[in-house]
Every structure is written in structure tokens, then in C-alpha cells.
Design a protein around this motif. Structure first.
Motif, mmCIF file in Angstrom:
data_model
loop_
_atom_site.group_PDB
_atom_site.id
_atom_site.type_symbol
_atom_site.label_atom_id
_atom_site.label_comp_id
_atom_site.label_asym_id
_atom_site.label_seq_id
_atom_site.Cartn_x
_atom_site.Cartn_y
_atom_site.Cartn_z
ATOM 1 N N GLU A 139 37.668 36.272 35.151
ATOM 2 C CA GLU A 139 38.080 35.068 35.877
ATOM 3 C C GLU A 139 39.578 34.839 35.753
ATOM 4 O OE1 GLU A 139 35.783 31.747 34.681
ATOM 5 O OE2 GLU A 139 33.851 32.681 35.106
ATOM 6 N N LYS B 148 41.398 37.310 38.007
ATOM 7 C CA LYS B 148 41.251 36.919 39.414
ATOM 8 C C LYS B 148 42.065 35.670 39.732
ATOM 9 C CE LYS B 148 36.983 37.191 40.983
ATOM 10 N NZ LYS B 148 35.505 37.089 41.009
ATOM 11 N N PRO C 122 44.911 37.180 42.562
ATOM 12 C CA PRO C 122 43.825 37.038 43.542
ATOM 13 C C PRO C 122 43.660 38.240 44.460
ATOM 14 C CG PRO C 122 45.704 35.625 44.081
ATOM 15 C CD PRO C 122 45.943 36.156 42.718
ATOM 16 N N GLY D 277 37.713 42.519 42.715
ATOM 17 C CA GLY D 277 36.893 41.979 41.633
ATOM 18 C C GLY D 277 36.256 43.047 40.766
ATOM 19 N N ALA E 89 38.901 44.399 38.472
ATOM 20 C CA ALA E 89 39.195 43.414 37.426
ATOM 21 C C ALA E 89 38.144 43.475 36.316
ATOM 22 C CB ALA E 89 39.254 42.008 38.022
#
Length: 328
Positions: free
Chosen positions: A238, A241, A245, A249, A252
Motif C-alpha cells: 500500500e 502504491k 501510483p 500492483g 509492487a
């Protein structure tokens, strides 16, 4: 109005810490009502706290107590102070501690070079010996006072409180700790030539330690304490991200999983959150869609900072890391 400075000989009672704090905060900064408000505000400014950290920040703000953050390097202690300053809109003042730091380097000192130039200018102008006392008063005026971080935070006259970061206090010695304890007890400093300076608006204080040595209990008791741990894999994903951004995902998650394994390998310098973000940024710049073995080996320098750690990971850790990446 709350005075920010009183002459040393003033007979009026001292301004106690917190007498003006509520008025100033109410006028400029709305204190959070719940820990959820703290979490939302910090997240809005790019810092993702866990519940424990949100709670201790809330208590620090509402109780007016310094915040003592301890934990491994890179877990986000310093970043929290910066985000607090951005949130409340106050000045960010940082005192970086190091071995041998003393009160003068933290509080104030006189600009001897400019004082000497001023004295020579007075002599060149032919000011009489009868002006000696006036010249001396000029030499020890605020014009020649160099404010170091602690005095800047105490003598801060803005309605919004400053955020004072006392960073890596464990690098300083015992005498400096005792000095800090005295200053933080009432936010009052006496400059013999000028008088007593008392904070009209006490700063929000964040003290950090990497625990290279134990900090004395007396200083910790003055503060609200919180141990800042490395984030879980889920929270680190989180964080990545939130900060990046544009990073995929899945990538990450692979990066966070790999870093989590590295932290369990007893490295000399386990990677912190900052290194995780750097690694994800580097992989994104390289156009990596996933973290494979060749890419891992090529980019280890963004996450590990010691040769011994790199050798340990490449010699005995690659299989474990790639297994965690495959499961991510």
C-alpha cells in the motif's frame, strides 16, 4: 497576547507551556477528534500509518507531549515529522544529532566574525571610549545572534506551531541528553546577554532513535513512546502504491515480498521503506514488468547498501527471495 520574550530581570510569572497552545491551535490548526482523523490526514499527505502510530500521534497532539519514535533506520520516523509539518502547516525544524554535539550547536551562538567587523567599524568611525558600553550592547544584540534549531523552535512566533525534529538522539552523548531534557521540560532558554526566551507557541516535538545505544529513561519518560516496526508485506504494498501510483500492483507486491525476506536474513543493514520505494522506482524506470532473477541481481544496489549484504543475498538468499516473489 502571549509574550515570546521577557527580560531576564522581569518579575512577572513565567509563561507555562501550554497556556497559549489551545488558542493558537484553535485559530489555525484544528486538532484531530479521533485517531481515524490522524490516519486520514497522514495518508492524505503521503504517509500510511498503522493503528498504533496513528494513536500515539493523536495522543501527542491532544496531550501536548513530545513523541519519541524508536526503530530501525529507514522505517519512516523522520518522514513522519516532515509529514506532520506539512499537515499542520507549520515550519519544519530539524536538529540532527551526532557524536560530540553540544548546547551551542543546538541552541545558539554568537557570530564572532561579524562582531569583530562591527567593532573595527566602530573604531574606524572614531567612536569615543565613552561609547564603549553602547558598543558592547550592540555586539550582544539579536543582530549578531545565530539561532540554532532549538532556539528557532522555541522563539518561533508564528500562530501555527513549528514541528521540531530531534533526529537520531542516540548518536549524542549523555550530557546532551540531559540538556535536552531541561529544554523540553518548559521550552524556556536563557541567553545571558538578552534575557529569558519562553515559547509562546511550544513546538510539536518528534525525537527519533535508531537504538544504536539506549537512551536514558528520564528523556523517554518526558515523551510518548512508540516503536516503529518494518511494515507488513500488505502495508508495504500500500505504501509503494501510495508513493508510486504508476507502478504496477503485481510488481509492487513482488518487491515488498522480496524485501520482507531480506529483512529476515540478519543483514548488516536491512532495507527500510525508503529502499523499497527506491527499488520499485528503479524497476519502473527500467521498464520491468516483473521481478526475475537477472533483474534482481542487477538492481540490488538500490535496496542493499553494503557489499557484505549483497554477497549474502546473492550467495544464500536468492532461492528464498525468488520463492517469495513467485508466491506474491
Amino acid at each position: 497576547m502571549c509574550p515570546s520574550r521577557r527580560p531576564a530581570s522581569a518579575a512577572s510569572r513565567p509563561l507555562h507551556r501550554g497556556e497559549c497552545q489551545g488558542v493558537a491551535l484553535a485559530a489555525v490548526f484544528t486538532a484531530p477528534s479521533t485517531t481515524a482523523d490522524v490516519s486520514a490526514a497522514l495518508t492524505k499527505h503521503g504517509y500510511l500509518p498503522d493503528e498504533g502510530l496513528s494513536t500515539v500521534v493523536y495522543l501527542s497532539l491532544t496531550m501536548g507531549r513530545p513523541l519519541f519514535l524508536e526503530g530501525d533506520a529507514g522505517v519512516g520516523k523522520t518522514e513522519l515529522a516532515k509529514v506532520l509539518a506539512a499537515w499542520i502547516g507549520g515550519d519544519f525544524i530539524r536538529l540532527q544529532c551526532y557524536e560530540g554535539i553540544d548546547a551551542a550547536q543546538a541552541l545558539y551562538e554568537w557570530d564572532y566574525t561579524r562582531q569583530l567587523l562591527h567593532l573595527r567599524t566602530a573604531e574606524a568611525a572614531g567612536r569615543a571610549a565613552s561609547d564603549a558600553e553602547a558598543i558592547e550592547d550592540e555586539l550582544y544584540s539579536e543582530r549578531f545572534l545565530i539561532r540554532r534549531p532549538l532556539l528557532r523552535a522555541i522563539d518561533h512566533d508564528d500562530a501555527t506551531p513549528a514541528v521540531l525534529l530531534i533526529d537520531e538522539v542516540d548518536r549524542a552523548d549523555d550530557e546532551f541528553e540531559a540538556f535536552l531534557l531541561e529544554v523540553l521540560s518548559d521550552f524556556t532558554v536563557t541567553v545571558p546577554e538578552l534575557g529569558t526566551i519562553t515559547a509562546a507557541q511550544p513546538p510539536l516535538v518528534v525525537v527519533t532513535s535508531n537504538r544504536t545505544r539506549d537512551v536514558h529513561d528520564a528523556l523517554k519518560r518526558r515523551c510518548l513512546y512508540h516503536w516503529v516496526s518494518h511494515p507488513s508485506v500488505e502495508r508495504e504494498v500500500e505504501i509503494v502504491k501510495l508513493k508510486l501510483p504508476d507502478v504496477d500492483g503485481a510488481l509492487a507486491r513482488q518487491v515488498a515480498s522480496a524485501v520482507s525476506v531480506m529483512r529476515e536474513m540478519r543483514l548488516y543493514k536491512p532495507p527500510g521503506v525508503a529502499e523499497t520505494i527506491d527499488w520499485a522506482t528503479a524497476l519502473g524506470r527500467l521498464g520491468a514488468a516483473e521481478l526475475d532473477t537477472p533483474m534482481l541481481e542487477a538492481t540490488l544496489g538500490t535496496v542493499l547498501k553494503y557489499r557484505e549484504d549483497t554477497q549474502r543475498v546473492t550467495s544464500v538468499g536468492m532461492e528464498m527471495i525468488m520463492a517469495a516473489v513467485a508466491e506474491a
